[in-house]
Structures are given as C-alpha cells and as structure tokens.
Design a protein around this motif. Structure first.
Motif, mmCIF file in Angstrom:
data_model
loop_
_atom_site.group_PDB
_atom_site.id
_atom_site.type_symbol
_atom_site.label_atom_id
_atom_site.label_comp_id
_atom_site.label_asym_id
_atom_site.label_seq_id
_atom_site.Cartn_x
_atom_site.Cartn_y
_atom_site.Cartn_z
ATOM 1 N N LEU A 165 -9.384 -4.256 1.315
ATOM 2 C CA LEU A 165 -8.035 -3.499 1.054
ATOM 3 C C LEU A 165 -7.643 -3.026 2.502
ATOM 4 C CD1 LEU A 165 -8.793 -0.850 -1.555
ATOM 5 C CD2 LEU A 165 -7.706 -2.934 -1.754
ATOM 6 N N ARG A 166 -7.932 -3.646 3.772
ATOM 7 C CA ARG A 166 -7.849 -3.393 5.369
ATOM 8 C C ARG A 166 -8.039 -4.183 5.428
ATOM 9 N NH1 ARG A 166 -10.783 1.455 5.742
ATOM 10 N NH2 ARG A 166 -12.688 -0.078 6.776
ATOM 11 N N ALA A 167 -8.251 -5.792 4.610
ATOM 12 C CA ALA A 167 -7.996 -7.152 4.953
ATOM 13 C C ALA A 167 -7.054 -7.721 5.203
ATOM 14 C CB ALA A 167 -9.295 -7.993 4.371
ATOM 15 N N GLY A 168 -6.017 -7.300 4.067
ATOM 16 C CA GLY A 168 -4.714 -7.804 4.252
ATOM 17 C C GLY A 168 -4.105 -7.698 2.532
ATOM 18 N N TRP A 169 -2.786 -8.500 2.601
ATOM 19 C CA TRP A 169 -2.113 -8.248 1.935
ATOM 20 C C TRP A 169 -2.679 -8.867 0.398
ATOM 21 C CZ3 TRP A 169 1.261 -4.104 -0.010
ATOM 22 C CH2 TRP A 169 1.993 -3.783 0.857
ATOM 23 N N THR A 170 -2.959 -10.037 0.730
ATOM 24 C CA THR A 170 -3.391 -10.726 -0.921
ATOM 25 C C THR A 170 -4.625 -10.203 -1.927
ATOM 26 O OG1 THR A 170 -3.376 -13.004 0.583
ATOM 27 C CG2 THR A 170 -5.053 -13.187 -1.274
ATOM 28 N N GLU A 171 -5.645 -9.432 -0.021
ATOM 29 C CA GLU A 171 -6.873 -9.135 -0.976
ATOM 30 C C GLU A 171 -6.696 -7.011 -1.302
ATOM 31 O OE1 GLU A 171 -7.110 -10.063 2.120
ATOM 32 O OE2 GLU A 171 -8.457 -10.766 1.972
ATOM 33 N N ARG A 172 -5.417 -6.406 -1.186
ATOM 34 C CA ARG A 172 -4.633 -5.482 -1.880
ATOM 35 C C ARG A 172 -3.997 -5.555 -3.082
ATOM 36 N NH1 ARG A 172 -1.887 -3.370 3.867
ATOM 37 N NH2 ARG A 172 -3.723 -2.189 4.640
ATOM 38 N N LEU A 173 -2.700 -7.030 -3.330
ATOM 39 C CA LEU A 173 -2.792 -7.283 -4.037
ATOM 40 C C LEU A 173 -3.625 -7.875 -5.611
ATOM 41 C CD1 LEU A 173 0.407 -9.780 -2.988
ATOM 42 C CD2 LEU A 173 0.103 -7.219 -4.202
ATOM 43 N N ILE A 174 -4.999 -8.463 -4.745
ATOM 44 C CA ILE A 174 -5.761 -8.780 -6.441
ATOM 45 C C ILE A 174 -6.533 -6.999 -6.500
ATOM 46 C CG2 ILE A 174 -8.008 -9.988 -6.127
ATOM 47 C CD1 ILE A 174 -7.629 -11.952 -4.121
ATOM 48 N N ALA A 175 -6.991 -6.418 -5.283
ATOM 49 C CA ALA A 175 -7.212 -5.129 -6.218
ATOM 50 C C ALA A 175 -6.609 -4.335 -7.430
ATOM 51 C CB ALA A 175 -7.873 -4.768 -5.023
ATOM 52 N N ILE A 176 -5.370 -4.516 -6.842
ATOM 53 C CA ILE A 176 -4.154 -3.921 -7.673
ATOM 54 C C ILE A 176 -3.910 -4.768 -8.787
ATOM 55 C CG2 ILE A 176 -1.520 -3.237 -7.988
ATOM 56 C CD1 ILE A 176 -0.995 -2.709 -4.763
ATOM 57 N N GLY A 177 -3.971 -5.710 -9.281
ATOM 58 C CA GLY A 177 -3.356 -6.404 -10.109
ATOM 59 C C GLY A 177 -5.102 -6.520 -11.026
ATOM 60 N N GLY A 178 -6.039 -6.193 -10.654
ATOM 61 C CA GLY A 178 -7.435 -5.619 -11.170
ATOM 62 C C GLY A 178 -7.702 -4.959 -12.324
ATOM 63 N N ALA A 179 -6.708 -3.309 -11.374
ATOM 64 C CA ALA A 179 -6.624 -2.486 -11.548
ATOM 65 C C ALA A 179 -6.004 -2.333 -12.851
ATOM 66 C CB ALA A 179 -6.514 -1.793 -10.705
ATOM 67 N N LEU A 180 -4.663 -2.818 -12.395
ATOM 68 C CA LEU A 180 -3.946 -2.537 -13.730
ATOM 69 C C LEU A 180 -4.309 -3.217 -15.184
ATOM 70 C CD1 LEU A 180 -0.686 -3.610 -11.774
ATOM 71 C CD2 LEU A 180 -1.350 -1.034 -12.331
ATOM 72 N N VAL A 181 -4.944 -4.850 -14.829
ATOM 73 C CA VAL A 181 -5.572 -5.477 -16.071
ATOM 74 C C VAL A 181 -6.424 -4.270 -16.980
ATOM 75 C CG1 VAL A 181 -7.146 -7.609 -16.500
ATOM 76 C CG2 VAL A 181 -4.773 -7.434 -15.634
ATOM 77 N N ALA A 182 -7.547 -4.021 -15.895
ATOM 78 C CA ALA A 182 -7.971 -3.300 -16.431
ATOM 79 C C ALA A 182 -7.627 -1.723 -17.215
ATOM 80 C CB ALA A 182 -9.221 -2.604 -15.410
ATOM 81 N N LEU A 183 -6.686 -0.916 -16.580
ATOM 82 C CA LEU A 183 -5.770 0.160 -17.171
ATOM 83 C C LEU A 183 -5.295 -0.758 -18.405
ATOM 84 C CD1 LEU A 183 -4.841 2.038 -14.144
ATOM 85 C CD2 LEU A 183 -6.418 2.609 -15.520
ATOM 86 N N ALA A 184 -5.048 -1.115 -18.610
ATOM 87 C CA ALA A 184 -4.094 -1.940 -19.521
ATOM 88 C C ALA A 184 -4.783 -2.365 -20.996
ATOM 89 C CB ALA A 184 -3.302 -2.689 -19.314
ATOM 90 N N THR A 185 -6.080 -2.399 -20.634
ATOM 91 C CA THR A 185 -7.143 -3.452 -21.515
ATOM 92 C C THR A 185 -8.214 -2.287 -21.881
ATOM 93 O OG1 THR A 185 -8.041 -4.720 -20.051
ATOM 94 C CG2 THR A 185 -6.333 -5.517 -21.411
ATOM 95 N N THR A 186 -8.404 -1.902 -21.289
ATOM 96 C CA THR A 186 -9.837 -0.311 -21.664
ATOM 97 C C THR A 186 -9.400 0.155 -23.044
ATOM 98 O OG1 THR A 186 -10.305 -0.113 -19.469
ATOM 99 C CG2 THR A 186 -10.584 1.678 -20.536
ATOM 100 N N PRO A 187 -8.267 0.610 -22.804
ATOM 101 C CA PRO A 187 -7.733 1.593 -24.096
ATOM 102 C C PRO A 187 -7.544 0.806 -25.706
ATOM 103 C CG PRO A 187 -6.141 1.688 -23.120
ATOM 104 C CD PRO A 187 -7.135 0.433 -22.351
ATOM 105 N N LEU A 188 -8.070 -0.799 -25.881
ATOM 106 C CA LEU A 188 -8.127 -1.716 -26.428
ATOM 107 C C LEU A 188 -9.110 -2.737 -27.254
ATOM 108 C CD1 LEU A 188 -4.587 -3.364 -25.556
ATOM 109 C CD2 LEU A 188 -5.200 -1.148 -27.169
ATOM 110 N N LEU A 189 -9.930 -2.442 -25.898
ATOM 111 C CA LEU A 189 -11.387 -3.489 -25.588
ATOM 112 C C LEU A 189 -12.712 -3.196 -25.744
ATOM 113 C CD1 LEU A 189 -9.449 -6.354 -23.526
ATOM 114 C CD2 LEU A 189 -9.561 -6.301 -25.967
ATOM 115 N N PRO A 190 -13.399 -3.730 -25.987
ATOM 116 C CA PRO A 190 -14.934 -2.250 -26.272
ATOM 117 C C PRO A 190 -15.447 -2.924 -24.316
ATOM 118 C CG PRO A 190 -15.548 -4.618 -27.165
ATOM 119 C CD PRO A 190 -13.647 -5.022 -26.484
#
Length: 234
Positions: A183-208
C-alpha cells in the motif's frame, strides 16, 4: 553479493514466512473441529487437510455437508470446493516463472500453492528470495495446518469454539501484514486494494464464503489491460 549479505537478506524472509505459517496453521484447529461437527471422522478430517490442503475449499466442503447432510450436500460441497480451489490455478500461473521447477519438485510445489505461499513469494524483490519464501511458507503452513487439524478434530468437544481464542483473526491479520508494504508503493496499488475491499464487502452478504474474494481479485483486470504491452508492428 557476498555470503553475509545474502544471509542477511534471507533472514527477514524466513521470519516472515514462519510468522505467516504459524498464524495460518494455528487456524487448522478450527477446520478439524468443523469437520467432526459436520459428521466426518477424525481421520477423514485429517485426510482432507493432507490431500486437499486449501483452507477455503475445505471449509466450503464441510460447511455444505454440515448444512445439507452427507448424502445431499456432498455434490454441492465438492462443487463449492472446486470453485474456491480454482484460484490456486491462477496462483500457479503467476508462480511458474518465479519458481522454475520441473519433475517431482514441480508436483510438490503444486501441492503447496496456496494463498499464503503465493503472497509471500510475490512480495519478494528477487527470484531467489521468492523461492525461499514460497518453500518456507508453504512447508510451515502444511505442517502446522495438518497438526492442528488433528488437534481440532480429536479434541473438538474439549476445545469448544476456536473463535473464542481469536484464531479466526490470525490468518487475516497475517495477510494485512503482507499487504501493508504494497500500500506504500503507489496510488495504483492503493486503488486496487480499496476496490477489492469494496467488492468483497458488497458481495459477502449475498454470496457463499470465498466467492467474494474471487470476485475482488477481478478488480486488477482493468489495470492489467491498461498496461498490456503493445503488439510489435513488425
């Protein structure tokens, strides 16, 4: 590179690998307890850890069996386990260029391709350290996961719920430790991490369980397509 410098570079990798192995392997006690609670014998639970050796798939299998029963849940449980295990194939493609193995060693390495060994390997700055991290992490997790599966399966009634001891937080905490330097490497890595976290949070209540993690990995696709090498006009 001198011998002393090489040794100094290896030590942090070994320490990180053993720490990840201990944190992840300890949670094997939860799978052992879950396996026997789902109706598997101690030895059936241990065989799954020994032969399948991919925690998410193992929990998916016994979770479906526990919910639907061995007869009705076996087919759907196996399907869920295969879906989650498919991520290891993607890891293998990424690791092939780093490990450069053949013959029996390649087969052994394939069995150790898991989330943790992959994460430690790709986090290293050079191939030699990547190989070291892969083998030490994979070996540590394998030994401890199988040992703790036996403990959990044999002593499930005595141990109680593993979450009481905070073991459910051990593996995520280890991954956060691996993620922090990225996450300290650059904004690209940070945005990927944030985007992945948001997808996981949104789909966790809905999917196995486990499927949200696979979907969150798709966040990196736009980045890969954007940085795809241009074709040689010749």
């Amino acid at each position: 590179m001198t011998t002393s410098t090489a040794t100094a570079n290896r030590r942090p990798v070994i320490r990180a690998s053993l720490a990840v192995g201990a944190a992840t392997g300890a949670y094997g006690v939860a799978f052992g307890a879950a396996g026997t609670a789902a109706g598997l014998s101690v030895w059936q639970s241990c065989a799954l850890s020994l032969l399948m050796f991919t925690g998410g798939s193992q929990f998916a299998l016994v979770g479906v069996i526990a919910a639907a029963g061995p007869a009705a849940g076996l087919t759907s449980g196996v399907a869920s386990a295969l879906l989650l295990g498919a991520r290891n194939a993607m890891y293998g493609v990424r690791l092939a260029g780093l490990l450069r193995l053949g013959g029996p060693r390649r087969l052994l390495a394939a069995h150790l391709v898991i989330d943790e060994s992959t994460a430690v390997a790709v986090a290293q700055p050079e191939p030699a350290l990547s190989r070291l991290g892969f083998w030490v992490t994979g070996g540590a997790v394998f030994v401890l996961w199988n040992a703790m599966t036996l403990v959990g399966a044999a002593g499930a009634s005595v141990l109680g719920n593993p979450q009481t001891f905070g073991l459910d937080a051990a593996a995520p905490a280890a991954f956060l430790g691996l993620l922090a330097p990225r996450l300290r490497a650059g904004w690209t890595e940070r945005l990927i991490a944030i985007g992945g976290a948001l997808v996981a949070l949104a789909t966790t209540p809905l999917l196995p369980p486990g499927v949200p993690v696979l979907l969150s990995a798709l966040v990196i696709l736009p980045v890969l397509l954007r940085h795809r090498p241009a074709k040689d006009p010749t």
